[in-house]
Design a protein around this motif. Sequence first.
Motif, PDB file in Angstrom:
ATOM      1  N   HIS A 203       0.836  -1.198   0.000  1.00 16.15           N
ATOM      2  CA  HIS A 203       0.000   0.000   0.000  1.00 16.15           C
ATOM      3  C   HIS A 203       0.870   1.246   0.000  1.00 16.15           C
ATOM      4  CE1 HIS A 203       0.803  -0.113   4.342  1.00 16.15           C
ATOM      5  NE2 HIS A 203       0.245   1.085   4.474  1.00 16.15           N
ATOM      6  N   THR A 215      -4.505   7.497   0.156  1.00 16.69           N
ATOM      7  CA  THR A 215      -3.903   6.167   0.195  1.00 16.69           C
ATOM      8  C   THR A 215      -4.466   5.317  -0.927  1.00 16.69           C
ATOM      9  OG1 THR A 215      -5.594   5.358   1.745  1.00 16.69           O
ATOM     10  CG2 THR A 215      -3.555   6.215   2.709  1.00 16.69           C
ATOM     11  N   ASN A 219      -5.842  -3.075   1.091  1.00 15.64           N
ATOM     12  CA  ASN A 219      -6.350  -2.585   2.373  1.00 15.64           C
ATOM     13  C   ASN A 219      -6.274  -3.652   3.462  1.00 15.64           C
ATOM     14  OD1 ASN A 219      -7.412  -0.543   3.987  1.00 15.64           O
ATOM     15  ND2 ASN A 219      -9.525  -1.172   3.633  1.00 15.64           N
ATOM     16  N   GLY A 222      -6.945  -3.002   7.141  1.00 11.31           N
ATOM     17  CA  GLY A 222      -7.372  -1.608   7.201  1.00 11.31           C
ATOM     18  C   GLY A 222      -6.234  -0.619   7.046  1.00 11.31           C
ATOM     19  N   LEU A 224      -5.222   1.206   4.747  1.00 10.68           N
ATOM     20  CA  LEU A 224      -5.469   2.434   3.990  1.00 10.68           C
ATOM     21  C   LEU A 224      -6.186   3.501   4.810  1.00 10.68           C
ATOM     22  CD1 LEU A 224      -6.533   1.052   0.482  1.00 10.68           C
ATOM     23  CD2 LEU A 224      -4.243   1.599   1.337  1.00 10.68           C
ATOM     24  N   GLY A 227     -11.487   2.341   5.573  1.00 15.13           N
ATOM     25  CA  GLY A 227     -12.447   1.251   5.719  1.00 15.13           C
ATOM     26  C   GLY A 227     -13.510   1.518   6.753  1.00 15.13           C
ATOM     27  N   GLU A 245     -10.583  -7.226   2.754  1.00 13.90           N
ATOM     28  CA  GLU A 245     -10.770  -5.816   2.448  1.00 13.90           C
ATOM     29  C   GLU A 245     -10.450  -5.519   0.982  1.00 13.90           C
ATOM     30  OE1 GLU A 245     -12.159  -3.839   4.743  1.00 13.90           O
ATOM     31  OE2 GLU A 245     -12.275  -5.745   5.787  1.00 13.90           O
ATOM     32  N   ARG A 248      -7.810  -0.381  -3.271  1.00 19.25           N
ATOM     33  CA  ARG A 248      -8.133   0.866  -3.958  1.00 19.25           C
ATOM     34  C   ARG A 248      -7.102   1.047  -5.066  1.00 19.25           C
ATOM     35  NH1 ARG A 248     -11.361  -0.012  -0.383  1.00 19.25           N
ATOM     36  NH2 ARG A 248     -12.627   1.523   0.742  1.00 19.25           N
TER      37      ARG A 248
END
Length: 463
Positions: A203, A215, A219, A222, A224, A227, A245, A248
């Motif tokens: 990420h 970001t 994910n 979490g 990023l 969420g 998750e 993106r």
Amino acid sequence: AEPGDVFVWGRIAAVDGGGAFGAFGNAEIAETSDARSKETAAATPRRVAGTDGIDVVNVALGASHVAAVARGRGVYTWGEGRGGRLGHGSHASRALPTKLRGVVVEAAGLGGDGDGDGDDVQVCCGGSVTFAVSGDGRCSAWGDAQGQSASVFGTGTDSRGANGYGGSAFGSASRWTPVPVLLPGLESGARRVVKSVSASRSHVAALAADGALFTWGENYFGALGVGRSELELTETSTSSSFAGEDARATPTLVEALIGKRVTSVSCGRWHTAAVADGEVFAWGDAEGGKLGLGAPPGSSSGGGEKKYARSVFTPARVAGNAFSAPPAHVSCGTWHTLCLTEDGALYVCGAVGGRDVAGSVAETPTRVAFAAEDDARDGVPPSDARFNARPSRACLLVASGELHAAAVVAANEKGGPRDVAGVYTWGSGKRGALGHGELLPQKFPKRVAALGAAAASLSSFAP
């Protein structure tokens, strides 16, 4: 050493065509007889070959490649070239620093013109992908996301894997030359200027000049910060959060920090931390205390060992009363978050190198002490209360690898850029990563003797 010299240490995995140490410009070490001898030989800082006459102002390390910015000359890369990670448009590995060239490079503002243009370019590596931010705030990415996710490029795709890259849900896993990464524009329609980028293997986070944080990528846990709106507890571990998750594929605004001005951000392996309005926020994988939020409810298990069963899906504030002054900078690894305050104090959340190296974890921000030579002579370890009662040397700069960290430390508790005691490293010593001429771990910061008291600039470290 001269200003702009580059020193490297530690062993990078073998590179195709470049020799086992091509990524460090130290191919001669490959002549040693066995793997352990090679690691030990690489455990002491060495000046990078091929940098004569190149004044390096910024450098970043990936898993098996290096990117550097040279004053007036633009961006240079070397190491393993597989998948285009060097940005030269081919698979070829480079044993020595090689300048990026071409129309695409110039268009991205990464070429340099010999008159100082490009000196303020910043580079950042996440795994086998490289990011660069030009002096006027344009962000570019290139490299090899095989084994990662092509979502880290932040270029988006349609259902056919379009954007000229083809391939999987997020397009091809390779970008052979720099491609632009665009943050969502301002309401006025103006281009959003990028100030800095931090990246892990999976990420990425970008800080805009207006203080907004974006970001993208995977994910997991979490990481990023975009969420769920609450802290999710799982029954046994964070593993159930690992795969569930959504990624993106384009930069996404971290809405929880809207209204705050973010001034520093760092991506750990599975978590992220940022400084916003003088406070530290952290999110993602909470295992090992690295978010600095304290032990989660119900986290104790048999034998007294803490079992961290929580992922934090949106930014959570780290208690500010633990810091001696407002935080200014954060730096994250797999098991730690380091917070540097405006008065030069350094704090750790979690443990550099993990519990196995450090012996314990800091569930909330805990001051990191840097040993002076008289402390070593007195035999007072940093874990001793007498050590922590002494004036601590100021930390000027800090950077993290996944399992180790390094800091430029002042000669006293106040310090300044011209008053440097040296570079200190600690954490896992595997592959000679600490620069002490051995492969042993270090629980506490130890000065890299081979570098002396020369002033240094730290950017990033390979895993």
